[in-house]
Motif scaffolding. Structure first.
Motif, short mmCIF file in Angstrom:
data_model
loop_
_atom_site.label_atom_id
_atom_site.label_comp_id
_atom_site.label_asym_id
_atom_site.label_seq_id
_atom_site.Cartn_x
_atom_site.Cartn_y
_atom_site.Cartn_z
N ARG A 1 0.85 -1.19 0.00
CA ARG A 1 0.00 0.00 0.00
C ARG A 1 0.89 1.24 0.00
N ILE A 2 0.52 2.19 -0.83
CA ILE A 2 1.25 3.47 -0.88
C ILE A 2 0.35 4.54 -0.28
N HIS B 1 -5.40 8.06 13.53
CA HIS B 1 -5.60 7.13 12.43
C HIS B 1 -4.37 7.10 11.53
N GLY B 2 -3.78 8.27 11.29
CA GLY B 2 -2.59 8.32 10.45
C GLY B 2 -1.42 7.55 11.04
N VAL B 3 -1.23 7.67 12.37
CA VAL B 3 -0.15 6.94 13.02
C VAL B 3 -0.39 5.43 12.94
N VAL B 4 -1.60 5.00 13.28
CA VAL B 4 -1.91 3.56 13.29
C VAL B 4 -1.78 2.97 11.89
N GLU B 5 -2.28 3.67 10.90
CA GLU B 5 -2.24 3.16 9.54
C GLU B 5 -0.80 3.02 9.05
N ARG B 6 0.03 4.00 9.32
CA ARG B 6 1.41 3.94 8.85
C ARG B 6 2.24 2.92 9.63
N LEU B 7 1.89 2.71 10.92
CA LEU B 7 2.55 1.63 11.65
C LEU B 7 2.24 0.28 11.02
N ALA C 1 4.28 -0.05 7.89
CA ALA C 1 5.69 -0.29 8.20
C ALA C 1 5.90 -1.74 8.64
N ARG C 2 4.98 -2.29 9.46
CA ARG C 2 5.12 -3.67 9.90
C ARG C 2 4.96 -4.64 8.73
N GLN C 3 4.04 -4.33 7.82
CA GLN C 3 3.88 -5.17 6.63
C GLN C 3 5.17 -5.17 5.81
#
Length: 414
Positions: A5-6, A23-29, A32-34
Motif C-alpha cells: 500500500r502506498i 488514524h494516520g499513526v496507526v495506519e502507517r505503523l 511499516a510492519r507489513q
C-alpha cells in the motif's frame, strides 16, 4: 507476499483533528510492519538459496547488515525472527516449516512488529519438547490474539502463565544452578549527614523487597478534606523502607547488641527541648531539628539524653520508661492503627505519640498516648496547627482554624 500500500504524504497536519492524527499513526505503523514482514520473507529466501551463491557473502545476517547499514546484532535478530515466522527450505530442497506460523501471518497483516514477535518467540522456545502440537499451537494462538492489542510486558506475563501451565515443574535444576543467595547492600554516610543506599539483590530478596514496597508504599487514601497523597513513588518506597526498619527495631523479638536491643541515642540540651528551637544530635553524629527530636522521644526504642547548660547529662531515658509492650498492645486494641482522622495505616506501621510531650513531663500512660503513622506523627509535631487530646479515653484531633474555623474535634471512624 501481500500487496504493498502506498500512502499519500501528510499535508497540513496542523489542520488535522485528534482522530485523523491517531488514524494516520496507526495506519502507517501497519504499513511499516507489513513492509518489515516482507523484508523478512526476502531474507528467508536468500537464506534458502545461500548468501554465498547469491552475493558471495558468508552469511545472510552479515550481508543484510551491510545492505541495510545496521549493526550485526540487529541484522542477526531480524534474520532469526524471519526464519521463525516464515516457511523456508532445507539444503536438500525439502520444506522447513515455520516454528511460529500464526505469528508470521499476523505480522504479514501488519498487526505485529518485532516488539510483539520477540516475546512470543521467547515463550514458544521455552515450551517443553514433549508438549503436543495442539498445545503449542494453542499457546501461540493465545499469544498472537493478545499481542494484537498488548505490549511486550503483558505478552511476557501471559506467556509465563502459559509455561507454568504446560510445564508446572519447570526445568530440573543443575548442580551449578543451585547457588547460595548473593546479596550486596552498601550504606555510606555523606558529609551533610544524609546516607546513600545502594546494592544488588538476588531474585528472592528482590521479590520480597518489591512486595514490601508495593504493600507498605501504597498511596495514602484521600483524606476528609479531599487532599491526595503528594509523594512520588521514590518517596513512598523510602517511607516503606523506613517503616520496615522501624518495625524490625521495635519488635520484641528483635536481635540484641551486647544484651540490648538496637537503639538510637538522641542528645538534646534542655533549653532547646523546652524552647523548641535549635538542633539535637543523633548517635553523636548527625544533627536533627528539635521538633524531630521531640517526635523521636515518643518512640519506645529511642533513648533521649537530656543535657544541662554545662552539657552534663540530666536524664538518660530508658526504653522501659517509654511505651511498654503491654501498653502497646492496649493502644493497638484501642486505636486499631493510626488515630488521625481518615488514616487507614495499620498498628504495625504506627508509632506511639505522647500527647503531652516528654519534654513537658508528659506521662507514659494510655490517657497521654495515641497511635499515629510516621507521616501524621510529623504533621502533629510540625507547624500544621493540628492538636490532639483524649476524651473519655479516646484520642480526638482539633483541626487548625484555616481548615475549620469552629475547630470541631474529629475522630478516626475506622
Amino acid at each position: 507476499m501481500s500487496g504493498q500500500r502506498i500512502l499519500e504524504p501528510p499535508r497540513e497536519l496542523w489542520r488535522a483533528g485528534a482522530r485523523e492524527l491517531a488514524h494516520g499513526v496507526v495506519e502507517r505503523l501497519s504499513v511499516a510492519r507489513q513492509a518489515l514482514a516482507e523484508v523478512g520473507q526476502f531474507l528467508v529466501e536468500i537464506e534458502s538459496r545461500g548468501p554465498m551463491e547469491l552475493f558471495g557473502h558468508g552469511s545472510t545476517a552479515g550481508w543484510f547488515a551491510e545492505t541495510a547499514r545496521i549493526s550485526p546484532k540487529e541484522a542477526g535478530d531480524t534474520v532469526t525472527r524471519a526464519l521463525a515466522v516464515n516457511e523456508s527450505r532445507n539444503l536438500d530442497g525439502t520444506p522447513a516449516p515455520a516454528s511460529a506460523p500464526i505469528a508470521g501471518a499476523a505480522a504479514a497483516e501488519g498487526d505485529l512488529g518485532h516488539q510483539q514477535l520477540d516475546p512470543i518467540l521467547a515463550v514458544l522456545k521455552k515450551i517443553p519438547a514433549d508438549a503436543s502440537a495442539e498445545d503449542r499451537a494453542g499457546a501461540e494462538q493465545i499469544l498472537v490474539t493478545l499481542a494484537r492489542h498488548a505490549g511486550p510486558q503483558e505478552i511476557a506475563n501471559v506467556g509465563a502463565e502459559l509455561l507454568a501451565h504446560l510445564d508446572p515443574d519447570g526445568n530440573e535444576p543443575k548442580d551449578e544452578d543451585l547457588k547460595p543467595p548473593s546479596r550486596e547492600v552498601y550504606l555510606r554516610k555523606r558529609d551533610d549527614g544524609w546516607w546513600r543506599l545502594n546494592g544488588l539483590l538476588d531474585p528472592e530478596f528482590g521479590a520480597r523487597a518489591n512486595a514490601l514496597f508495593e504493600t507498605w508504599g501504597q498511596r495514602r487514601p484521600v483524606d476528609e478534606d479531599g487532599n491526595r497523597d503528594p509523594r512520588t513513588p521514590g518517596e513512598r518506597h523510602g517511607d516503606a523502607l523506613f517503616d520496615a526498619i522501624h518495625y524490625a527495631m521495635t519488635n520484641d523479638k528483635a536481635p540484641t547488641l551486647s544484651g540490648d536491643r538496637t537503639t538510637i541515642v538522641v542528645t538534646i540540651p534542655l533549653d532547646t527541648l523546652t524552647s523548641r528551637l535549635g538542633a539535637a544530635c543523633v548517635d553523636r553524629v548527625a544533627q536533627i531539628t528539635a521538633r524531630h527530636a521531640r517526635m523521636l522521644a515518643c518512640d519506645a526504642k529511642i533513648i533521649p539524653a537530656l543535657l544541662g547548660s554545662e552539657s552534663e547529662p540530666l536524664d538518660i531515658g530508658r526504653a522501659a520508661r517509654s511505651v511498654t509492650p503491654a501498653q502497646r498492645r492496649a493502644l493497638n486494641l484501642r486505636d486499631h492503627g493510626c488515630a488521625f482522622p481518615g488514616c487507614r495505616r495499620r498498628p504495625k506501621h504506627c508509632e506511639a505519640h505522647h500527647i503531652l510531650p516528654w519534654g513537658q513531663l508528659g506521662d507514659t500512660d494510655l490517657n497521654n498516648l495515641c497511635l499515629v503513622c510516621r507521616y501524621h506523627h510529623m504533621v502533629i509535631h510540625g507547624q500544621s496547627g493540628w492538636k490532639v487530646h483524649t476524651t473519655n479515653g479516646r484520642p480526638e484531633f482539633i483541626p487548625p482554624q484555616y481548615l475549620d474555623p469552629l475547630q470541631t474535634p474529629r475522630h478516626n471512624h475506622r
